[in-house]
Design a protein around this motif. Structure first.
Motif, mmCIF file in Angstrom:
data_model
loop_
_atom_site.group_PDB
_atom_site.id
_atom_site.type_symbol
_atom_site.label_atom_id
_atom_site.label_comp_id
_atom_site.label_asym_id
_atom_site.label_seq_id
_atom_site.Cartn_x
_atom_site.Cartn_y
_atom_site.Cartn_z
ATOM 1 N N SER A 110 0.857 -1.179 0.000
ATOM 2 C CA SER A 110 0.000 0.000 0.000
ATOM 3 C C SER A 110 0.895 1.232 0.000
ATOM 4 N N LEU A 111 0.329 2.362 -0.398
ATOM 5 C CA LEU A 111 1.152 3.552 -0.616
ATOM 6 C C LEU A 111 0.727 4.725 0.256
ATOM 7 N N THR A 112 1.708 5.534 0.620
ATOM 8 C CA THR A 112 1.481 6.793 1.306
ATOM 9 C C THR A 112 2.251 7.891 0.562
ATOM 10 N N PRO A 113 1.591 8.917 -0.005
ATOM 11 C CA PRO A 113 0.144 9.117 -0.069
ATOM 12 C C PRO A 113 -0.534 8.027 -0.903
ATOM 13 N N TYR A 114 -1.818 7.805 -0.638
ATOM 14 C CA TYR A 114 -2.539 6.685 -1.240
ATOM 15 C C TYR A 114 -2.594 6.764 -2.763
ATOM 16 N N SER A 117 -1.854 1.688 -6.984
ATOM 17 C CA SER A 117 -0.704 0.783 -7.029
ATOM 18 C C SER A 117 0.558 1.603 -7.222
ATOM 19 N N PHE A 118 1.683 0.934 -7.094
ATOM 20 C CA PHE A 118 2.960 1.619 -7.285
ATOM 21 C C PHE A 118 3.069 2.157 -8.708
ATOM 22 N N GLU A 119 2.649 1.363 -9.683
ATOM 23 C CA GLU A 119 2.742 1.800 -11.080
ATOM 24 C C GLU A 119 1.808 2.973 -11.362
ATOM 25 N N TYR A 120 0.625 2.983 -10.745
ATOM 26 C CA TYR A 120 -0.269 4.132 -10.895
ATOM 27 C C TYR A 120 0.389 5.392 -10.340
ATOM 28 N N ALA A 121 1.076 5.263 -9.217
ATOM 29 C CA ALA A 121 1.777 6.405 -8.627
ATOM 30 C C ALA A 121 2.880 6.905 -9.556
#
Length: 262
Positions: A110-114, A117-121
């Motif tokens: 999971s990511l912060t900031p939300y 997915s990692f690739e979407y970020a």
């Protein structure tokens, strides 16, 4: 001559101070203090103590729960230059001969900031107006940071479980219609193993980075896709004893997006 007399006088006073009873007591006190400190140091050297190496030796992993606890403590978070990646591990132990591994590690990233997915970020960062001058380099660095982190974690686990076959990946599943539990979706990424098939008739060919942009534009891509599909079909038919333990390796053929429309 006067300056010389003053200097001699000062020297005389200093020497007289060195040999006064008060100074002698100070010197003796200092000697006693040094002896005490020396004794304390010797005691400290003789006293048994724990260190990081001893803790590592004591770390024994034999079960899925122990492995999860170890991963949660040591590899729970990665701060890249773009996002913070949180790892919420799920570890399961396999006892089915139809599956190739002994342990399965799901990263549950999971990511912060939300973000989804990692690739979407990474895609969002590439589209950012604020970072347009450095976005490509930023994304390349963040991807390398994630790859290096997972590889270090994987090699550590493999070292602690040298005789076990291990599959690690970011596994995500959901229903398109959750209330009805219909149309299952499964996405897997960052897959790695320490095992490979002993032998196969077909060979996997890695897709190029621009594969999805150029698919079908030439015969080679189409031919390679056929070979990939043959390899995957053959792979799914292999059982536990059809695999041998190897070193760590990324397994792109296990990264996939699967739909079950029923």
């Amino acid at each position: 001559m006067k300056k010389l007399s003053l200097s001699l006088a000062a020297s005389s006073i200093f020497l007289s101070m060195l040999f006064t009873p008060a100074h002698n007591e100070t010197v003796q006190a200092k000697e006693m203090e040094n002896k005490v400190n020396s004794s304390t140091d010797m005691v400290a050297l003789k006293k048994p103590h724990t260190n990081s190496k001893a803790k590592e030796v004591d770390t024994k992993i034999e079960s899925a729960n122990q492995l999860k606890t170890y991963l949660d403590k040591k590899y729970s978070e990665l701060k890249t230059d773009i996002v913070t990646v949180n790892f919420n591990y799920t570890v399961s132990e396999n006892d089915d001969l139809n599956r190739p591994y002994d342990f399965f590690i799901d990263f549950n990233m999971s990511l912060t900031p939300y973000d989804l997915s990692f690739e979407y970020a990474m895609r969002d960062h590439l589209k950012s107006i604020k970072h347009q001058d450095t976005a490509i380099e930023d994304v390349a660095k963040a991807r390398k940071q994630l790859n290096d982190f997972i590889e270090a974690m994987a090699k550590d686990v493999i070292e602690k479980l040298p005789n076990k076959k291990i599959l690690g990946q970011d596994y995500y599943s959901w229903y398109l219609y959750p209330n009805l539990k219909m149309n299952l979706r499964i996405e897997t990424n960052m897959s790695w193993t320490n095992y490979e098939p002993i032998s196969t008739k077909h060979v996997w060919v890695d897709r190029p980075e621009d594969y999805y942009e150029n698919i079908g534009t030439n015969m080679d891509s189409a031919y390679n896709e056929i070979e990939r599909n043959k390899y995957l079909r053959e792979y799914t038919q292999l059982k536990y004893n059809d695999f041998k333990i190897t070193d760590f390796g990324w397994r792109k053929y296990l990264d996939d997006f699967i739909t079950f429309d029923y």
